[in-house]
Enzyme design. Sequence first.
Site, mmCIF file in Angstrom:
data_model
loop_
_atom_site.group_PDB
_atom_site.id
_atom_site.type_symbol
_atom_site.label_atom_id
_atom_site.label_comp_id
_atom_site.label_asym_id
_atom_site.label_seq_id
_atom_site.Cartn_x
_atom_site.Cartn_y
_atom_site.Cartn_z
ATOM 1 N N ASP A 190 -14.192 20.618 -10.253
ATOM 2 C CA ASP A 190 -14.170 21.913 -9.579
ATOM 3 C C ASP A 190 -15.531 22.126 -8.925
ATOM 4 O O ASP A 190 -16.562 22.159 -9.611
ATOM 5 C CB ASP A 190 -13.956 23.057 -10.570
ATOM 6 C CG ASP A 190 -12.569 23.062 -11.194
ATOM 7 O OD1 ASP A 190 -11.679 22.373 -10.680
ATOM 8 O OD2 ASP A 190 -12.397 23.773 -12.201
ATOM 9 N N HIS B 286 -6.924 19.492 -7.343
ATOM 10 C CA HIS B 286 -7.132 19.835 -8.752
ATOM 11 C C HIS B 286 -5.992 19.263 -9.608
ATOM 12 O O HIS B 286 -5.312 19.982 -10.335
ATOM 13 C CB HIS B 286 -7.270 21.351 -8.907
ATOM 14 C CG HIS B 286 -8.433 21.893 -8.135
ATOM 15 N ND1 HIS B 286 -9.674 22.097 -8.682
ATOM 16 C CD2 HIS B 286 -8.547 22.229 -6.821
ATOM 17 C CE1 HIS B 286 -10.502 22.545 -7.767
ATOM 18 N NE2 HIS B 286 -9.841 22.629 -6.613
ATOM 19 N N HIS C 139 -10.368 15.943 -12.753
ATOM 20 C CA HIS C 139 -10.886 16.367 -11.449
ATOM 21 C C HIS C 139 -12.107 17.254 -11.588
ATOM 22 O O HIS C 139 -12.390 17.812 -12.647
ATOM 23 C CB HIS C 139 -9.806 17.083 -10.639
ATOM 24 C CG HIS C 139 -9.370 18.403 -11.202
ATOM 25 N ND1 HIS C 139 -8.326 18.517 -12.101
ATOM 26 C CD2 HIS C 139 -9.831 19.668 -11.012
ATOM 27 C CE1 HIS C 139 -8.162 19.789 -12.424
ATOM 28 N NE2 HIS C 139 -9.068 20.510 -11.778
ATOM 29 N N TRP D 170 0.838 -1.196 0.000
ATOM 30 C CA TRP D 170 0.000 0.000 0.000
ATOM 31 C C TRP D 170 0.875 1.248 0.000
ATOM 32 O O TRP D 170 2.076 1.194 0.216
ATOM 33 C CB TRP D 170 -1.013 -0.004 1.134
ATOM 34 C CG TRP D 170 -0.490 -0.148 2.557
ATOM 35 C CD1 TRP D 170 0.751 -0.560 2.976
ATOM 36 C CD2 TRP D 170 -1.229 0.119 3.748
ATOM 37 N NE1 TRP D 170 0.823 -0.581 4.335
ATOM 38 C CE2 TRP D 170 -0.376 -0.161 4.848
ATOM 39 C CE3 TRP D 170 -2.507 0.554 4.007
ATOM 40 C CZ2 TRP D 170 -0.774 -0.006 6.165
ATOM 41 C CZ3 TRP D 170 -2.910 0.705 5.330
ATOM 42 C CH2 TRP D 170 -2.048 0.429 6.394
ATOM 43 N N ASN D 171 0.217 2.371 -0.293
ATOM 44 C CA ASN D 171 0.934 3.637 -0.447
ATOM 45 C C ASN D 171 0.170 4.769 0.221
ATOM 46 O O ASN D 171 -1.058 4.723 0.347
ATOM 47 C CB ASN D 171 1.066 4.019 -1.933
ATOM 48 C CG ASN D 171 1.795 2.976 -2.743
ATOM 49 O OD1 ASN D 171 3.005 2.841 -2.669
ATOM 50 N ND2 ASN D 171 1.041 2.229 -3.544
ATOM 51 N N HIS E 54 -14.566 26.551 -5.181
ATOM 52 C CA HIS E 54 -13.190 26.662 -5.661
ATOM 53 C C HIS E 54 -12.847 28.108 -6.019
ATOM 54 O O HIS E 54 -11.677 28.490 -5.976
ATOM 55 C CB HIS E 54 -13.012 25.742 -6.867
ATOM 56 C CG HIS E 54 -11.704 25.854 -7.567
ATOM 57 N ND1 HIS E 54 -10.496 25.886 -6.908
ATOM 58 C CD2 HIS E 54 -11.400 25.955 -8.903
ATOM 59 C CE1 HIS E 54 -9.520 25.969 -7.792
ATOM 60 N NE2 HIS E 54 -10.037 26.043 -8.998
#
Length: 259
Positions: free
Chosen positions: A75, A69, A73, A61-62, A79
């Site tokens: 907005d 953003h 992605h 895992w990480n 934002h």
Amino acid sequence: MSLLTELNTAIRTGRLEIVDLTAPLTEGTPVLQLPEPFANTIGFQLEEISRYDERGPRWYWNNIHTGEHTGTHVDAPNHWVSGKDGLDVAQIPLGQLVAPAVVLDFSAQAATNPDFLLEIADVRAWEAEHGSLPEGGWLLYRTGWDTRSTDAERFLNADEQGSHTPGVSAECARWLAEETAIAGFGVETVGTDAGRAPELDPAFPCHELLLGAGKYGLTQLQNLASVPATGALLIVSPLPIVGGSGSPARVYALVEREG
């Protein structure tokens, strides 16, 4: 047969195709570069925690390090200062994240002019051929820019005058924000605004006007060439970051195919 069973059957038999519109998220994913003195987001990074070793013998895992953003992605309205009292990304109603979508294809124009700006007349001409923009749905703006997405230099396309990427005129952004019933606006470029958006009035009109009107942005889409002009169902899945101004998202379209 129930509606959900029918939907599942259509997907399994290929009558409904799932088209992935999401750019892979890697350390090479291009991110917006603002000039000084403005602060910039970090790029995407993986930090390994363990990988079947003494830190964790049976798991990998990480930690992930990224900005809201980055890559494909969403907005949210909050934002931008014009939408500061609007919804955060965790508050976006699910009914606006699963909604009809249309694709306006101006890739030929962008191929010859990277500073091409979509105008109201362009959208009106599209509507004359295909019908009205979907109420509560998404306008997806195809420019062919996704073909550059693996090369940050070509994708951002900047020189000493600034970035040169296609977008929307200020007049068109205002019209989309105030005169149409779309829920959101999606693009293939690094942001919803054109590279030369700082020069427009208002500056960054898609952010200023669409987010200010409570609508949503969607960026760095891919594979819009595989989505028809009308008839697709868009599914947008951002992380519900409480108080967040946006989130990387998995985005895909359901497209009916002849079978």
